[in-house]
Design a protein around this motif. Structure first.
Motif, PDB file in Angstrom:
ATOM      1  N   GLU A  50      -4.727 -18.906  -4.288  1.00  0.00           N
ATOM      2  CA  GLU A  50      -5.019 -17.994  -3.180  1.00  0.00           C
ATOM      3  C   GLU A  50      -3.738 -17.617  -2.441  1.00  0.00           C
ATOM      4  N   LEU A  51      -2.890 -18.592  -2.201  1.00  0.00           N
ATOM      5  CA  LEU A  51      -1.620 -18.339  -1.526  1.00  0.00           C
ATOM      6  C   LEU A  51      -0.736 -17.408  -2.353  1.00  0.00           C
ATOM      7  N   THR A  52      -0.684 -17.628  -3.655  1.00  0.00           N
ATOM      8  CA  THR A  52       0.125 -16.796  -4.547  1.00  0.00           C
ATOM      9  C   THR A  52      -0.399 -15.366  -4.604  1.00  0.00           C
ATOM     10  N   VAL A  53      -1.705 -15.214  -4.735  1.00  0.00           N
ATOM     11  CA  VAL A  53      -2.298 -13.870  -4.804  1.00  0.00           C
ATOM     12  C   VAL A  53      -2.089 -13.122  -3.488  1.00  0.00           C
ATOM     13  N   ARG A  54      -2.255 -13.814  -2.369  1.00  0.00           N
ATOM     14  CA  ARG A  54      -2.058 -13.180  -1.061  1.00  0.00           C
ATOM     15  C   ARG A  54      -0.610 -12.693  -0.911  1.00  0.00           C
ATOM     16  N   ALA A  55       0.346 -13.524  -1.325  1.00  0.00           N
ATOM     17  CA  ALA A  55       1.757 -13.141  -1.240  1.00  0.00           C
ATOM     18  C   ALA A  55       2.053 -11.967  -2.172  1.00  0.00           C
ATOM     19  N   ALA A  56       1.476 -11.979  -3.366  1.00  0.00           N
ATOM     20  CA  ALA A  56       1.696 -10.882  -4.311  1.00  0.00           C
ATOM     21  C   ALA A  56       1.108  -9.576  -3.771  1.00  0.00           C
ATOM     22  N   ARG A  57      -0.054  -9.634  -3.165  1.00  0.00           N
ATOM     23  CA  ARG A  57      -0.669  -8.430  -2.594  1.00  0.00           C
ATOM     24  C   ARG A  57       0.185  -7.856  -1.465  1.00  0.00           C
ATOM     25  N   ARG A  58       0.740  -8.746  -0.609  1.00  0.00           N
ATOM     26  CA  ARG A  58       1.608  -8.280   0.481  1.00  0.00           C
ATOM     27  C   ARG A  58       2.859  -7.607  -0.068  1.00  0.00           C
ATOM     28  N   ARG A  59       3.487  -8.223  -1.078  1.00  0.00           N
ATOM     29  CA  ARG A  59       4.713  -7.663  -1.649  1.00  0.00           C
ATOM     30  C   ARG A  59       4.437  -6.339  -2.349  1.00  0.00           C
ATOM     31  N   LEU A  60       3.304  -6.252  -3.067  1.00  0.00           N
ATOM     32  CA  LEU A  60       2.969  -5.014  -3.751  1.00  0.00           C
ATOM     33  C   LEU A  60       2.697  -3.902  -2.745  1.00  0.00           C
ATOM     34  N   ALA A  61       1.998  -4.224  -1.672  1.00  0.00           N
ATOM     35  CA  ALA A  61       1.729  -3.219  -0.642  1.00  0.00           C
ATOM     36  C   ALA A  61       3.023  -2.743   0.006  1.00  0.00           C
ATOM     37  N   SER A  62       3.949  -3.646   0.246  1.00  0.00           N
ATOM     38  CA  SER A  62       5.222  -3.218   0.838  1.00  0.00           C
ATOM     39  C   SER A  62       6.056  -2.441  -0.172  1.00  0.00           C
ATOM     40  N   PHE A  63       5.923  -2.742  -1.463  1.00  0.00           N
ATOM     41  CA  PHE A  63       6.690  -2.032  -2.489  1.00  0.00           C
ATOM     42  C   PHE A  63       6.217  -0.592  -2.633  1.00  0.00           C
ATOM     43  N   ILE A  64       4.883  -0.390  -2.650  1.00  0.00           N
ATOM     44  CA  ILE A  64       4.385   0.978  -2.820  1.00  0.00           C
ATOM     45  C   ILE A  64       4.322   1.735  -1.494  1.00  0.00           C
ATOM     46  N   GLY A  65       4.458   1.026  -0.387  1.00  0.00           N
ATOM     47  CA  GLY A  65       4.529   1.689   0.910  1.00  0.00           C
ATOM     48  C   GLY A  65       3.205   2.046   1.542  1.00  0.00           C
ATOM     49  N   LYS A  66       2.119   1.479   1.065  1.00  0.00           N
ATOM     50  CA  LYS A  66       0.820   1.730   1.686  1.00  0.00           C
ATOM     51  C   LYS A  66      -0.097   0.558   1.374  1.00  0.00           C
ATOM     52  N   PRO A  67      -1.196   0.413   2.150  1.00  0.00           N
ATOM     53  CA  PRO A  67      -2.100  -0.717   1.914  1.00  0.00           C
ATOM     54  C   PRO A  67      -2.763  -0.619   0.536  1.00  0.00           C
ATOM     55  N   LEU A  68      -3.113  -1.756  -0.019  1.00  0.00           N
ATOM     56  CA  LEU A  68      -3.705  -1.765  -1.355  1.00  0.00           C
ATOM     57  C   LEU A  68      -5.105  -1.155  -1.376  1.00  0.00           C
TER      58      LEU A  68
END
Length: 118
Positions: free
Chosen positions: A53-71
């Motif tokens: 859960e911690l890993t997935v949450r961190a990956a979702r945050r990084r992906l959202a910051s990479f693409i510049g918008k919420p998932l």
């Protein structure tokens, strides 16, 4: 220090059960401290899946910051678009001019996906 280590080794050799129990206790305390510091759980014990859960949450945050918008607003192609934009910025910064058209980055990406589809 050498004398202390020699004493610990001698005790471990003479009392293996006590050594195993104390090692378990030390590792358990260390695990509890890691759980509290990493997961922020004081009262609750570690539950299977907390690390995932911690890993997935961190990956979702990084992906959202990479693409510049919420998932929640993610659309197909956002990741490729963000990757191409970052590549263009990096090339522009390194070479001093727009290299996107010269390098045909869209053509390279299309070729990659065409080869991957085979």
């Amino acid at each position: 220090m050498a004398r202390l280590l020699h004493g610990v080794a001698a005790s471990a050799w003479r009392y293996p059960l006590l050594t195993a129990a104390s090692s378990y206790g030390v590792l358990w305390c260390l695990g509890q401290q890691i759980t509290v510091r990493v997961y922020g759980k004081d009262d609750e014990p570690y539950i299977f899946g907390d690390a995932t859960e911690l890993t997935v949450r961190a990956a979702r945050r990084r992906l959202a910051s990479f693409i510049g918008k919420p998932l929640d607003a993610y659309e197909f192609g956002d990741l490729s678009r963000a990757s191409l934009e970052r590549l263009q910025k990096t090339c522009r910064r390194a070479l001093g001019h727009d290299t996107r058209a010269a390098a045909d980055l869209e053509g390279v990406a299309a070729s990659f996906y065409a080869q991957a589809a085979v």
